[in-house]
Design a protein around this motif. Structure first.
Motif, PDB file in Angstrom:
ATOM      1  N   ALA A 168       2.870  34.195 -26.345  1.00 53.54           N
ATOM      2  CA  ALA A 168       1.535  34.348 -26.934  1.00 53.54           C
ATOM      3  C   ALA A 168       1.234  35.834 -27.120  1.00 53.54           C
ATOM      4  CB  ALA A 168       0.477  33.697 -26.047  1.00 53.54           C
ATOM      5  N   LYS A 169       0.431  36.129 -28.145  1.00 51.99           N
ATOM      6  CA  LYS A 169       0.182  37.518 -28.535  1.00 51.99           C
ATOM      7  C   LYS A 169      -0.320  38.376 -27.375  1.00 51.99           C
ATOM      8  CE  LYS A 169      -1.009  36.544 -33.366  1.00 51.99           C
ATOM      9  NZ  LYS A 169      -2.103  36.571 -34.366  1.00 51.99           N
ATOM     10  N   THR A 170      -1.298  37.884 -26.624  1.00 51.32           N
ATOM     11  CA  THR A 170      -1.909  38.701 -25.573  1.00 51.32           C
ATOM     12  C   THR A 170      -0.908  39.064 -24.487  1.00 51.32           C
ATOM     13  OG1 THR A 170      -4.076  37.722 -25.986  1.00 51.32           O
ATOM     14  CG2 THR A 170      -3.777  38.831 -23.888  1.00 51.32           C
ATOM     15  N   TYR A 171      -0.099  38.094 -24.061  1.00 53.02           N
ATOM     16  CA  TYR A 171       0.912  38.393 -23.053  1.00 53.02           C
ATOM     17  C   TYR A 171       1.851  39.495 -23.548  1.00 53.02           C
ATOM     18  CZ  TYR A 171      -0.139  34.469 -19.925  1.00 53.02           C
ATOM     19  OH  TYR A 171      -0.734  33.624 -19.032  1.00 53.02           O
ATOM     20  N   ARG A 172       2.313  39.363 -24.788  1.00 58.32           N
ATOM     21  CA  ARG A 172       3.243  40.365 -25.319  1.00 58.32           C
ATOM     22  C   ARG A 172       2.588  41.744 -25.373  1.00 58.32           C
ATOM     23  NH1 ARG A 172       4.606  38.500 -30.799  1.00 58.32           N
ATOM     24  NH2 ARG A 172       3.253  36.697 -30.573  1.00 58.32           N
ATOM     25  N   LYS A 173       1.297  41.752 -25.725  1.00 56.68           N
ATOM     26  CA  LYS A 173       0.576  43.028 -25.815  1.00 56.68           C
ATOM     27  C   LYS A 173       0.471  43.694 -24.436  1.00 56.68           C
ATOM     28  CE  LYS A 173      -3.860  42.891 -26.758  1.00 56.68           C
ATOM     29  NZ  LYS A 173      -5.144  42.737 -27.492  1.00 56.68           N
ATOM     30  N   VAL A 174       0.179  42.911 -23.410  1.00 57.06           N
ATOM     31  CA  VAL A 174       0.059  43.467 -22.055  1.00 57.06           C
ATOM     32  C   VAL A 174       1.404  43.993 -21.568  1.00 57.06           C
ATOM     33  CG1 VAL A 174      -0.477  42.937 -19.646  1.00 57.06           C
ATOM     34  CG2 VAL A 174      -1.898  41.978 -21.473  1.00 57.06           C
ATOM     35  N   ILE A 175       2.465  43.198 -21.788  1.00 56.64           N
ATOM     36  CA  ILE A 175       3.798  43.604 -21.335  1.00 56.64           C
ATOM     37  C   ILE A 175       4.210  44.927 -21.981  1.00 56.64           C
ATOM     38  CG2 ILE A 175       6.255  42.995 -21.416  1.00 56.64           C
ATOM     39  CD1 ILE A 175       5.340  40.023 -21.161  1.00 56.64           C
ATOM     40  N   GLU A 176       4.008  45.031 -23.283  1.00 54.38           N
ATOM     41  CA  GLU A 176       4.386  46.258 -23.996  1.00 54.38           C
ATOM     42  C   GLU A 176       3.545  47.447 -23.536  1.00 54.38           C
ATOM     43  OE1 GLU A 176       7.008  46.794 -25.956  1.00 54.38           O
ATOM     44  OE2 GLU A 176       7.506  44.760 -25.300  1.00 54.38           O
ATOM     45  N   TYR A 177       2.271  47.213 -23.261  1.00 50.90           N
ATOM     46  CA  TYR A 177       1.377  48.287 -22.820  1.00 50.90           C
ATOM     47  C   TYR A 177       1.871  48.879 -21.498  1.00 50.90           C
ATOM     48  CZ  TYR A 177      -3.071  50.758 -22.150  1.00 50.90           C
ATOM     49  OH  TYR A 177      -4.037  51.721 -21.977  1.00 50.90           O
ATOM     50  N   VAL A 178       2.232  48.003 -20.562  1.00 49.26           N
ATOM     51  CA  VAL A 178       2.705  48.471 -19.254  1.00 49.26           C
ATOM     52  C   VAL A 178       4.045  49.187 -19.396  1.00 49.26           C
ATOM     53  CG1 VAL A 178       3.433  47.746 -16.947  1.00 49.26           C
ATOM     54  CG2 VAL A 178       1.441  46.667 -18.013  1.00 49.26           C
ATOM     55  N   LYS A 179       4.934  48.635 -20.225  1.00 53.51           N
ATOM     56  CA  LYS A 179       6.264  49.236 -20.382  1.00 53.51           C
ATOM     57  C   LYS A 179       6.191  50.647 -20.978  1.00 53.51           C
ATOM     58  CE  LYS A 179       9.342  45.234 -20.681  1.00 53.51           C
ATOM     59  NZ  LYS A 179      10.309  44.498 -21.541  1.00 53.51           N
ATOM     60  N   LYS A 180       5.204  50.897 -21.821  1.00 49.84           N
ATOM     61  CA  LYS A 180       5.063  52.222 -22.436  1.00 49.84           C
ATOM     62  C   LYS A 180       4.563  53.263 -21.437  1.00 49.84           C
ATOM     63  CE  LYS A 180       4.299  50.748 -27.226  1.00 49.84           C
ATOM     64  NZ  LYS A 180       3.318  50.656 -28.346  1.00 49.84           N
ATOM     65  N   ARG A 181       3.965  52.819 -20.327  1.00 49.16           N
ATOM     66  CA  ARG A 181       3.345  53.753 -19.384  1.00 49.16           C
ATOM     67  C   ARG A 181       4.079  53.872 -18.054  1.00 49.16           C
ATOM     68  NH1 ARG A 181       0.273  52.099 -23.074  1.00 49.16           N
ATOM     69  NH2 ARG A 181      -1.512  53.313 -23.854  1.00 49.16           N
ATOM     70  N   VAL A 182       5.010  52.962 -17.800  1.00 48.94           N
ATOM     71  CA  VAL A 182       5.753  53.011 -16.537  1.00 48.94           C
ATOM     72  C   VAL A 182       7.249  52.975 -16.861  1.00 48.94           C
ATOM     73  CG1 VAL A 182       6.179  51.876 -14.323  1.00 48.94           C
ATOM     74  CG2 VAL A 182       3.886  51.830 -15.324  1.00 48.94           C
ATOM     75  N   PRO A 183       8.031  53.916 -16.361  1.00 50.65           N
ATOM     76  CA  PRO A 183       9.459  53.974 -16.710  1.00 50.65           C
ATOM     77  C   PRO A 183      10.235  52.720 -16.312  1.00 50.65           C
ATOM     78  CG  PRO A 183       8.749  56.001 -15.622  1.00 50.65           C
ATOM     79  CD  PRO A 183       7.619  55.027 -15.493  1.00 50.65           C
ATOM     80  N   ASN A 184       9.970  52.226 -15.112  1.00 54.65           N
ATOM     81  CA  ASN A 184      10.744  51.098 -14.591  1.00 54.65           C
ATOM     82  C   ASN A 184       9.823  49.904 -14.327  1.00 54.65           C
ATOM     83  OD1 ASN A 184      13.192  52.585 -14.527  1.00 54.65           O
ATOM     84  ND2 ASN A 184      12.545  53.541 -12.609  1.00 54.65           N
ATOM     85  N   VAL A 185       9.831  48.963 -15.268  1.00 53.72           N
ATOM     86  CA  VAL A 185       9.041  47.738 -15.118  1.00 53.72           C
ATOM     87  C   VAL A 185       9.983  46.597 -14.740  1.00 53.72           C
ATOM     88  CG1 VAL A 185       7.575  46.044 -16.274  1.00 53.72           C
ATOM     89  CG2 VAL A 185       7.283  48.474 -16.750  1.00 53.72           C
ATOM     90  N   LYS A 186       9.665  45.942 -13.650  1.00 49.31           N
ATOM     91  CA  LYS A 186      10.443  44.784 -13.195  1.00 49.31           C
ATOM     92  C   LYS A 186       9.638  43.532 -13.530  1.00 49.31           C
ATOM     93  CE  LYS A 186      12.983  47.361  -9.705  1.00 49.31           C
ATOM     94  NZ  LYS A 186      13.396  47.464  -8.284  1.00 49.31           N
ATOM     95  N   LEU A 187       9.993  42.924 -14.660  1.00 51.33           N
ATOM     96  CA  LEU A 187       9.245  41.791 -15.201  1.00 51.33           C
ATOM     97  C   LEU A 187       9.879  40.486 -14.741  1.00 51.33           C
ATOM     98  CD1 LEU A 187       7.164  40.503 -17.162  1.00 51.33           C
ATOM     99  CD2 LEU A 187       8.842  40.867 -18.998  1.00 51.33           C
ATOM    100  N   ILE A 188       9.068  39.648 -14.090  1.00 52.66           N
ATOM    101  CA  ILE A 188       9.544  38.349 -13.601  1.00 52.66           C
ATOM    102  C   ILE A 188       8.611  37.259 -14.140  1.00 52.66           C
ATOM    103  CG2 ILE A 188      10.051  36.923 -11.585  1.00 52.66           C
ATOM    104  CD1 ILE A 188      10.405  39.533  -9.981  1.00 52.66           C
ATOM    105  N   GLY A 189       9.170  36.340 -14.901  1.00 55.84           N
ATOM    106  CA  GLY A 189       8.403  35.206 -15.404  1.00 55.84           C
ATOM    107  C   GLY A 189       8.662  33.972 -14.560  1.00 55.84           C
ATOM    108  N   LEU A 190       7.602  33.243 -14.239  1.00 58.10           N
ATOM    109  CA  LEU A 190       7.713  32.010 -13.450  1.00 58.10           C
ATOM    110  C   LEU A 190       7.362  30.826 -14.339  1.00 58.10           C
ATOM    111  CD1 LEU A 190       5.724  33.195 -10.293  1.00 58.10           C
ATOM    112  CD2 LEU A 190       8.181  33.425 -10.717  1.00 58.10           C
ATOM    113  N   THR A 191       8.204  29.827 -14.369  1.00 55.12           N
ATOM    114  CA  THR A 191       7.919  28.677 -15.225  1.00 55.12           C
ATOM    115  C   THR A 191       8.666  27.442 -14.746  1.00 55.12           C
ATOM    116  OG1 THR A 191       7.926  27.857 -17.499  1.00 55.12           O
ATOM    117  CG2 THR A 191       9.794  29.198 -16.832  1.00 55.12           C
ATOM    118  N   ALA A 192       8.153  26.291 -15.169  1.00 53.77           N
ATOM    119  CA  ALA A 192       8.858  25.018 -14.952  1.00 53.77           C
ATOM    120  C   ALA A 192       9.534  24.553 -16.223  1.00 53.77           C
ATOM    121  CB  ALA A 192       7.879  23.948 -14.459  1.00 53.77           C
TER     122      ALA A 192
END
Length: 754
Positions: A168-192
């Motif tokens: 979804a657009k908002t999730y992608r926007k948040v992820i990209e925003y954080v990645k642009k400001r922090v060198p090392n982002v450890k992204l973990i998605g939880l799902t069934a």
């Protein structure tokens, strides 16, 4: 002295608990944590953890993050789309914060942020917060509020709960925003359900989650998954029960007087209007069906939790169970009910729960109290005596019975739905649909076909009921061979409303509508571009305009069964969030010949069966075998008999639909009607007129050309058919008076679109 402050749970400090955690992780949870240890050796990564409903995603993630992030003063941003998920995450971090997992810190500071009044706002975020648990829409609208919190950080753990929504657009926007400001982002998605999405949406997921483990080694490419276990595996390990779905049809009709406010209340808030809920709760026939259903299979159902509509309903049902000799109790909130005056204390509820745990109570009736947080592992069955449009609530309700033997529960669990008739096509969640993404759940093609058929059956109730209703004109539907009224497939998808409630839909597709849907799906990117629709939650007026354009472009000509405009709008809402069409599921596994009522009627007719012989034959078909498709499809024998009688009548009287006309109506030429009005009486003529207008507008390059501004294009989605001489000035709806205009030029005219 009175306090000049109030304690809130939306933020605070969590101190390590002394001693050891009494909860031992299951083997699959340990494996998931060990795999996370491996991938965490990378400075940055993006990966998913896939555990089925009931597999303990939040527990697994929070335990690992306590030890590997908070314990080393690394910040965590945890994102989810609903208040309940935020609260659940916060509770898990607090509950399992033992000194053995966070020995290096004296405490950590948390904050829960959302639009709910019980949570903080984005303006409250402090740089000293170690754990931020935020709703995706709140943070998506105020990304700048993260700036001071992220300043100076070299490493961030970013967790997306229900990660199949990440596209979804908002999730992608948040992820990209954080990645642009922090060198090392450890992204973990939880799902069934990472694969309950269209192929092109999986492509989007693979761009978000790129890192995974294969044979213990870190790999890059495809959809990055660090750990995955299927529903079937957890069932085979007896951690989860195997669900057995049953549906019983009440024949009750609700919603006849359901106004716009009532419809909105259900669709957006999952709240039944009081008058409708009261009508359902007081239905003697409906309540009797619920009790009799349990009574007929007491041994199989065992201890059962019933989810009732309201307090009145809970009291009525419990009394009826006890009257039938089945020990029952009801539990309600300790807040006094304004209608009944009933006020049950927490102590009374606790006593009743203990009686249930001891096995002294067979049926426990409640009003949403037992959706989460209460451990009742001996529950073998849940009765869904209230409908819901929320997949989260449905997951909570059925989760009460899915505790497997290894977890102190049962080997199998019954999920029993009571299905009503609604004249408004409300998209109630079908519990069976929650498992549609778990492709490893069904044991064989027969089981898979039965699973699909149950999903179809729910969608056909309204049609079957309308055929029995003499006030509804179903002549056109009855003329169609019955096998053509069986769906060839469905579009299945889930999207989020702006308030965070998630809705699951199944749009049934027939031979009559399959090509139109397929063409529309291909054109969705251009449709959204043409209408400049960029919002994740488009306005209702814009959705209506886009649906009208889709109708006039794709859904032309006679279609029986027809398409539903509501279904188009739901598809548009989904695309607005995920920018990809929903996935189409074919029903190729279903043997439609076994459902062909026309063929059954022909056999009875050819054998010249008398009434007794016919009844015996029909009963043998209905009760024929365990995998009886007729019973699954029709639900009620009355529906089946009615369809059979219609087909037999066609055979005995081929001219049954050639009615004698005894009224001479006034005459208006079709050319004096608008295109849309023509479509109501002669769909093929409307289709031909529109096609002719487009053909006439083609230039030498084969492109359509706007008769006003000259805009050219090869896609009809950008253009609309318009009268050259307006109808209010004597213009006719004939080929020579029709032209093609682009949507912008047509919008500037005074006349409305045809």
């Amino acid at each position: 002295m009175e306090k000049d402050y109030v304690e809130v749970k939306s933020f605070g400090k969590v101190f390590p608990k002394k001693g050891a955690n009494a909860r031992t992780p299951y083997a699959h949870q340990k494996d998931a944590m060990e795999n996370l240890d491996v991938i965490n050796k990378n400075n940055k990564y993006s990966t998913m953890i896939v555990l089925p409903t009931g597999g303990g995603k939040t527990y697994t993630a929070s335990m690992w993050l306590l030890k590997n992030a908070l314990n080393y003063k690394k910040k965590i941003l945890w994102i989810a789309h609903r208040q309940m998920l935020l609260d659940q995450a916060a509770e898990s971090f607090q509950k399992f914060a033992y000194s053995e997992v966070i020995p290096h810190i004296p405490f950590f500071q948390y904050r829960v942020v959302s639009g709910a009044s019980c949570h903080d706002r984005t303006i409250d975020i402090k740089p000293t917060d170690n754990l931020l648990i935020v709703s995706k829409d709140s943070i998506g609208r105020n990304l700048g509020s993260l700036d001071s919190w992220l300043t100076g950080e070299k490493e961030i753990f970013l967790i997306v709960d229900e990660a199949h929504h990440s596209t979804a657009k908002t999730y992608r926007k948040v992820i990209e925003y954080v990645k642009k400001r922090v060198p090392n982002v450890k992204l973990i998605g939880l799902t069934a359900t990472p694969f309950r999405t269209a192929d092109n949406e999986q492509g989007l997921l693979s761009k978000i989650y790129e890192d995974g483990l294969e044979n213990g080694k870190i790999v890059h490419g495809d959809i990055g998954i660090t750990y995955q276990i299927g529903l079937k595996e957890l069932i085979s390990r007896h951690i989860l029960s195997k669900p057995i779905f049953e549906s019983y049809y009440t024949d009750e009709m609700y919603g006849e007087a359901l106004g716009l406010d009532g419809w909105e209340s259900i669709q957006r808030l999952d709240v039944l209007p009081e008058d409708v809920a009261g009508q359902m709760a007081n239905s003697a026939a409906r309540n009797k069906l619920i009790v009799n259903t349990y009574q007929s299979k007491q041994k199989e159902y065992g201890q059962t939790i019933v989810f009732a509509l309201n307090v009145v309903h809970a009291i009525h049902l419990s009394a009826l169970f006890n009257k039938a000799g089945i020990r029952s109790e009801f539990i309600v909130s300790d807040v006094k009910d304004s209608v009944t005056g009933v006020s049950i204390s927490r102590e009374d509820n606790a006593r009743k729960l203990e009686e249930y745990r001891l096995g002294n109570v067979r049926v426990l009736v409640n009003v949403n109290i037992l959706t989460e947080g209460v451990d009742l592992p001996q529950t073998k069955t849940v009765f869904l005596a209230r409908p819901t449009v929320s997949t989260i609530l449905m997951t909570q309700m059925i989760g009460r019975a899915l505790r497997g033997e290894a977890a102190g529960g049962t080997a199998s669990a019954y999920i029993v739905s009571f299905v009503d008739n609604w004249n408004e096509h409300i998209a109630w969640v079908n519990p069976d649909s929650l498992f549609s993404g778990n492709n490893d759940f069904t044991d064989n093609p027969v089981e898979h076909a039965k699973h699909e058929l149950r999903m179809i059956a729910i969608s056909k109730i309204e049609e079957f009921a309308s055929v029995l209703d003499d006030t509804v004109d179903t002549v056109a539907l009855e003329k169609v061979p019955f096998v053509q009224r069986i769906p060839v497939g469905m579009y299945a998808f889930t999207y989020l409303e702006e308030n965070g409630v998630d809705f699951s839909y199944q749009v049934m597709v027939y031979d009559s509508t399959r090509k139109a849907y397929a063409d529309m799906m291909d054109a969705l990117p251009k449709l959204f571009e043409e209408f400049c629709c960029m919002d994740e939650y488009p306005a209702e007026e814009l959705l209506d305009e886009m649906a009208a354009q889709a109708r006039s472009t794709f859904f032309l000509g006679e279609m029986i069964p027809p398409y539903e405009e509501k279904d188009i709008i739901r598809i548009l809402k989904y695309y607005a969030q995920y920018e990809t069409p929903p996935q189409f599921y074919s029903f190729d596994d279903i043997d439609k010949s076994r459902l062909d009522v026309s063929a059954i009627a022909k056999y009875i007719w050819d054998k010249d069966m008398g009434q007794r012989q016919k009844t015996e034959y029909v009963n043998s078909l209905w009760e024929g075998s365990d995998d009886n498709l007729l019973k699954l499809f029709f639900g009620r024998k009355l529906y089946f008999w009615r369809q059979l009688d219609i087909e037999l009548t066609k055979l005995s009287n081929p001219h049954i639909y050639d009615e004698e006309e005894n009224v001479q109506c006034g005459i208006r030429k079709l050319e004096d009607l608008s295109l849309i009005e023509i479509g109501k009486v002669n769909p093929e003529l409307e289709k031909n007129l529109r096609n002719a207008a487009f053909e006439q507008s083609k230039d030498t390059d084969g492109k359509y050309t706007c008769a006003c501004c000259g805009k050219r294009g090869t896609d009809r989605i950008f253009f609309q058919v318009d009268h050259i001489t307006p109808m209010n000035k004597g213009g006719k709806t004939v080929s020579e008076n029709l032209q093609i205009l682009c949507r912008q030029c047509n919008g500037m005219k005074g006349d409305k679109i045809d």
